[in-house]
Structures are given as C-alpha cells and as structure tokens.
Design a protein around this motif. Structure first.
Motif, PDB file in Angstrom:
ATOM      1  N   GLN A   1      -5.566  35.956  -9.846  1.00 22.15           N
ATOM      2  CA  GLN A   1      -4.574  34.990 -11.107  1.00 22.15           C
ATOM      3  C   GLN A   1      -4.366  35.639 -11.786  1.00 22.15           C
ATOM      4  O   GLN A   1      -5.486  36.507 -12.010  1.00 22.15           O
TER       5      GLN A   1
ATOM      6  N   PHE B   1      -2.714  34.734 -16.240  1.00 19.68           N
ATOM      7  CA  PHE B   1      -2.540  33.871 -17.150  1.00 19.68           C
ATOM      8  C   PHE B   1      -1.584  34.241 -18.256  1.00 19.68           C
ATOM      9  O   PHE B   1      -2.248  35.757 -18.853  1.00 19.68           O
TER      10      PHE B   1
ATOM     11  N   ARG C   1       0.323  33.141 -21.394  1.00 21.25           N
ATOM     12  CA  ARG C   1       0.646  32.644 -22.829  1.00 21.25           C
ATOM     13  C   ARG C   1       1.040  33.031 -23.786  1.00 21.25           C
ATOM     14  O   ARG C   1       1.524  34.992 -23.687  1.00 21.25           O
TER      15      ARG C   1
ATOM     16  N   HIS D   1       3.772  26.798 -23.661  1.00 23.95           N
ATOM     17  CA  HIS D   1       4.503  27.674 -22.430  1.00 23.95           C
ATOM     18  C   HIS D   1       3.417  28.303 -21.447  1.00 23.95           C
ATOM     19  O   HIS D   1       3.075  28.915 -20.816  1.00 23.95           O
ATOM     20  N   ASP D   2       1.805  28.138 -22.182  1.00 24.87           N
ATOM     21  CA  ASP D   2       0.874  28.461 -21.682  1.00 24.87           C
ATOM     22  C   ASP D   2       0.918  28.610 -19.911  1.00 24.87           C
ATOM     23  O   ASP D   2       0.981  26.921 -19.126  1.00 24.87           O
ATOM     24  N   GLU D   3       0.636  29.478 -19.059  1.00 26.56           N
ATOM     25  CA  GLU D   3       0.756  28.860 -17.057  1.00 26.56           C
ATOM     26  C   GLU D   3      -0.099  29.788 -16.821  1.00 26.56           C
ATOM     27  O   GLU D   3      -0.431  30.974 -17.029  1.00 26.56           O
ATOM     28  N   THR D   4      -1.052  29.117 -15.167  1.00 29.83           N
ATOM     29  CA  THR D   4      -1.734  30.108 -14.747  1.00 29.83           C
ATOM     30  C   THR D   4      -0.977  29.798 -13.154  1.00 29.83           C
ATOM     31  O   THR D   4      -0.527  28.603 -13.060  1.00 29.83           O
ATOM     32  N   ILE D   5      -0.959  31.247 -12.578  1.00 28.30           N
ATOM     33  CA  ILE D   5      -0.318  31.112 -11.646  1.00 28.30           C
ATOM     34  C   ILE D   5      -1.631  32.195 -10.512  1.00 28.30           C
ATOM     35  O   ILE D   5      -2.081  33.013 -10.882  1.00 28.30           O
TER      36      ILE D   5
ATOM     37  N   VAL E   1       6.714  33.005 -11.090  1.00 22.96           N
ATOM     38  CA  VAL E   1       6.408  32.762 -12.350  1.00 22.96           C
ATOM     39  C   VAL E   1       7.735  32.543 -12.735  1.00 22.96           C
ATOM     40  O   VAL E   1       9.054  33.360 -12.763  1.00 22.96           O
TER      41      VAL E   1
ATOM     42  N   TRP F   1       4.766  37.732 -25.049  1.00 27.37           N
ATOM     43  CA  TRP F   1       3.933  37.338 -23.302  1.00 27.37           C
ATOM     44  C   TRP F   1       2.613  38.802 -23.262  1.00 27.37           C
ATOM     45  O   TRP F   1       2.456  38.415 -23.613  1.00 27.37           O
TER      46      TRP F   1
END
Length: 166
Positions: free
Chosen positions: A102, A104, A106, A113-117, A131, A138
């Motif tokens: 994963q 993360f 941020r 706009h935080d996102e986990t892919i 992403v 970032w």
C-alpha cells in the motif's frame, strides 16, 4: 488678555496622534484575527486520536525502525502517467521480492486530498499502482510487503510537477 491660537493646517496635534495609534493597533488586531481564523478553519490539528496511547507504542516503533535501517535496503519511488512505482533493493543492490503493498499519499498541511492506493507486484522488486497526483508537495508513506514480520515502511516527501515526480 491671551488669545488661544488655533492649530495651523500643517501642525501635528493630539487628535492626529490618536488616529495614528488607532489605525496602527487596528491593523495589527485585524491581521491577528484573520490569521487565527484561517489557522483554525484550515487544519483540524489532530495528529493522533489519543497521545497517551500513541506514546505507549513509541519504543516498539523505534526498535522496528532501527531493525529496518540495519537491513541496509534502499527504496526508489517514481511517478509518471498516473502510475506510482516503488522499487526496493537489498544492501547488495539485488531486488527484494515485494507482494501486494500500500501507498499512502497526503499533503503536508491539509488532509482533504489524502489517498491510499493498493500497489501490485510489477516484477524485479517493484510494486505499482494507479493514482492521480496533482502538482505540488506530497508526503508518501509506503507499507511494502517484503516478507518481513511487519511491512517495510518508508516515508518520503516528494514533489510532483507536470504529472511527473521531480
């Protein structure tokens, strides 16, 4: 008999001084109120939900970080065309086998706009995931499944400009 003279048009009087002082302190107060309001509305201030509980895990996390550093592994990040790639090499430069991992993402000052892919193996010690990173700074935290007891973690500040990692 003495006559009081009226102030001439170019003379600085007490009334002028009062207006200068009111304007000076008025500007300072207005700026302070504006800055305090913006600071209060733009970030929640929450870092951890319970600082006492977080502090109880500090020593274990520090031990894990020292053990990870002792491995001598090196991670490399790349981003282009909407795909983020992470490659991990051991101390000798050989690729480390990575399973599904994963990432993360941020922003340093904002959590909107935080996102986990999810990141899937892409061969030769590399995982990748799709992403859409907007231009700017970032903070990327990788949790790579590298066959250890716990995920291999790396945190890095990156800059994206024109859709490419700088």
């Amino acid at each position: 008999m003495m006559r009081q003279s009226s102030p001439s048009s170019g003379e600085f009087t007490g009334r002028h001084m009062l207006l200068v002082m009111l304007a000076f302190f008025g500007v300072i107060i207005a700026v302070n109120v504006t800055m305090a309001t913006l600071a209060n509305t733009s970030w929640s201030g929450l870092i951890v939900k319970n600082s006492y509980v977080a502090s109880q895990h500090f020593n274990a996390q520090a031990r894990a970080a020292r053990a990870q550093t002792a491995l001598g592994w090196t991670g490399t990040m790349g981003y282009a065309d909407g795909t983020f790639r992470y490659t991990l090499a051991d101390a000798g430069g050989a690729p480390v086998r990575l399973d599904a991992s994963q990432a993360f993402f941020r922003r340093p000052v904002d959590d909107r706009h935080d996102e986990t892919i999810p990141m899937e193996p892409a061969g030769r010690g590399t995982v990748s995931g799709a992403v859409d990173l907007k231009d700017g700074i970032w903070i990327v935290e990788i949790a790579a499944a590298a066959g250890l007891d716990a995920p291999y973690r790396e945190v890095k500040r990156i800059s994206v400009r024109g859709g490419v990692l700088q």
